[in-house]
Design a protein around this motif. Structure first.
Motif, mmCIF file in Angstrom:
data_model
loop_
_atom_site.group_PDB
_atom_site.id
_atom_site.type_symbol
_atom_site.label_atom_id
_atom_site.label_comp_id
_atom_site.label_asym_id
_atom_site.label_seq_id
_atom_site.Cartn_x
_atom_site.Cartn_y
_atom_site.Cartn_z
ATOM 1 N N GLY A 97 58.071 48.318 47.795
ATOM 2 C CA GLY A 97 57.438 47.389 46.879
ATOM 3 C C GLY A 97 57.370 45.956 47.359
ATOM 4 N N GLY A 98 57.836 45.690 48.573
ATOM 5 C CA GLY A 98 57.833 44.332 49.097
ATOM 6 C C GLY A 98 56.842 44.161 50.229
ATOM 7 N N SER A 99 56.543 42.904 50.545
ATOM 8 C CA SER A 99 55.682 42.585 51.677
ATOM 9 C C SER A 99 56.552 42.108 52.836
ATOM 10 C CB SER A 99 54.699 41.477 51.296
ATOM 11 O OG SER A 99 53.875 41.870 50.228
ATOM 12 N N PRO A 100 56.184 42.407 54.082
ATOM 13 C CA PRO A 100 56.987 41.939 55.213
ATOM 14 C C PRO A 100 56.914 40.424 55.372
ATOM 15 C CG PRO A 100 54.961 42.943 55.996
ATOM 16 C CD PRO A 100 55.007 43.193 54.530
ATOM 17 N N ILE A 101 58.057 39.806 55.631
ATOM 18 C CA ILE A 101 58.134 38.370 55.877
ATOM 19 C C ILE A 101 58.221 38.102 57.381
ATOM 20 C CG2 ILE A 101 59.605 36.328 55.627
ATOM 21 C CD1 ILE A 101 60.416 37.378 52.875
ATOM 22 N N LEU A 102 59.146 38.772 58.031
ATOM 23 C CA LEU A 102 59.318 38.611 59.474
ATOM 24 C C LEU A 102 60.023 39.827 60.033
ATOM 25 C CD1 LEU A 102 62.474 37.846 60.610
ATOM 26 C CD2 LEU A 102 62.038 35.888 59.147
ATOM 27 N N THR A 103 59.863 40.036 61.323
ATOM 28 C CA THR A 103 60.684 40.967 62.080
ATOM 29 C C THR A 103 61.236 40.218 63.283
ATOM 30 O OG1 THR A 103 59.410 42.925 61.436
ATOM 31 C CG2 THR A 103 60.747 43.096 63.420
ATOM 32 N N TYR A 104 62.561 40.211 63.418
ATOM 33 C CA TYR A 104 63.195 39.623 64.595
ATOM 34 C C TYR A 104 63.539 40.752 65.551
ATOM 35 C CZ TYR A 104 66.740 37.855 67.739
ATOM 36 O OH TYR A 104 67.443 37.549 68.873
ATOM 37 N N SER A 105 63.203 40.601 66.827
ATOM 38 C CA SER A 105 63.464 41.624 67.829
ATOM 39 C C SER A 105 64.202 41.012 69.015
ATOM 40 C CB SER A 105 62.156 42.260 68.310
ATOM 41 O OG SER A 105 61.430 42.804 67.236
ATOM 42 N N GLN A 106 65.323 41.610 69.354
ATOM 43 C CA GLN A 106 66.112 41.170 70.508
ATOM 44 C C GLN A 106 66.310 42.367 71.419
ATOM 45 O OE1 GLN A 106 70.788 40.505 71.077
ATOM 46 N NE2 GLN A 106 69.898 39.048 69.641
ATOM 47 N N ALA A 107 66.219 42.146 72.719
ATOM 48 C CA ALA A 107 66.453 43.215 73.680
ATOM 49 C C ALA A 107 67.282 42.674 74.831
ATOM 50 C CB ALA A 107 65.130 43.774 74.200
ATOM 51 N N GLY A 108 68.096 43.536 75.422
ATOM 52 C CA GLY A 108 68.934 43.106 76.531
ATOM 53 C C GLY A 108 69.646 44.297 77.142
ATOM 54 N N VAL A 109 70.753 44.027 77.807
ATOM 55 C CA VAL A 109 71.537 45.082 78.438
ATOM 56 C C VAL A 109 72.966 45.011 77.938
ATOM 57 C CG1 VAL A 109 70.099 45.169 80.512
ATOM 58 C CG2 VAL A 109 72.054 43.596 80.421
ATOM 59 N N PHE A 110 73.672 46.143 78.018
ATOM 60 C CA PHE A 110 75.064 46.166 77.583
ATOM 61 C C PHE A 110 75.924 46.941 78.568
ATOM 62 C CE2 PHE A 110 73.541 50.182 75.924
ATOM 63 C CZ PHE A 110 74.644 51.025 75.916
ATOM 64 N N GLN A 111 77.219 46.630 78.565
ATOM 65 C CA GLN A 111 78.208 47.335 79.365
ATOM 66 C C GLN A 111 79.336 47.786 78.460
ATOM 67 O OE1 GLN A 111 78.666 43.780 82.062
ATOM 68 N NE2 GLN A 111 78.826 45.381 83.613
#
Length: 239
Positions: A97-111
């Protein structure tokens, strides 16, 4: 990572992360040891989603965000890459029932590293941020288009389109606006920021569960700078 897919996986993840600051590890500073012997990247692999969080206090992210909601997605890949997303909506029930405001996207590597004493059984995980991006929805009618304009009123805004969906790099930017509609979001992490996390994996049921350390307000990160966290948690589920 796409949101709204009908094919959610079958895992439950609890991730605990602490602190809102995002800091690069400096070479002159001693880095927390990583070690080995804990969970593997293959064991952590999967995409999980948090529950919906309703923003009910003006003091959390500013008056403009009161009455909105967000949820998050976290992906660990067996090749050592990760993705973290925050999906924000108008209304208190996220997509329903809501409208999208924002999408935050982060990408990287992990150990992955050794097993910690506190929290008991948690595996050390070090995450290095590669990219921070924010998508607005100016091409969507009504509230979504209005919000794209709101963000453009914040100092340092990368300039979002109000007539089309738009994705911009937001490393190091803080979406802060002190005049109505006012809002204050945490500063987005920058490329190269190193975040220390701790994760446990529960395989006792048909849905595995991962626990990590974090505070609710740390909506852009999956770890904290300088040291491994030991308190707070959030749960991600991959149905």
């Amino acid at each position: 990572m796409k949101f709204g897919s009908s094919t959610f996986a079958k895992l439950v993840v609890t991730v605990m992360v602490a602190s809102m600051a995002f800091g690069c590890a400096k070479k002159e500073e001693e880095e927390p040891s990583l070690g080995s012997g804990g969970l593997t990247a293959a064991q952590l692999a999967g995409t999980r989603y948090s529950s919906c969080v309703a923003v009910s206090s003006d003091a959390t992210f500013g008056a403009a965000f009161n009455g909105t909601s967000y949820m998050q997605g976290l992906t660990f890949n067996a090749d050592g890459s990760y993705a973290l997303s925050t999906f924000w909506f108008t209304g208190a029930n996220c997509q329903m029932g809501g409208s999208p405001i924002l999408t935050y996207s982060q990408a990287g590597v992990f150990q992955v590293g050794e097993i910690m004493d506190t929290p008991a059984g948690a595996t050390k995980v070090v995450m290095t941020v590669g990219v921070s991006q924010m998508t607005t929805y100016g091409g969507t009618a009504g509230a979504s288009q209005t919000w794209a304009g709101y963000f453009n009123g914040a100092p340092g805004s990368p300039g979002f389109s109000t007539s089309a969906n738009d994705t911009k790099t937001v490393s190091g930017w803080q979406a802060l606006k002190v005049t109505a509609p006012d809002f204050s979001l945490p500063t987005f992490p920058t490329t190269g920021d190193v975040l220390y996390n701790a994760v446990t994996l529960d395989t006792s049921s048909t849905k595995t569960s991962v626990t990590s350390f974090r505070q609710t307000s740390t909506i852009w990160s999956a770890g904290q700078p300088s040291s491994y966290p030991t308190t707070s948690d959030i749960t991600f589920t991959e149905p």
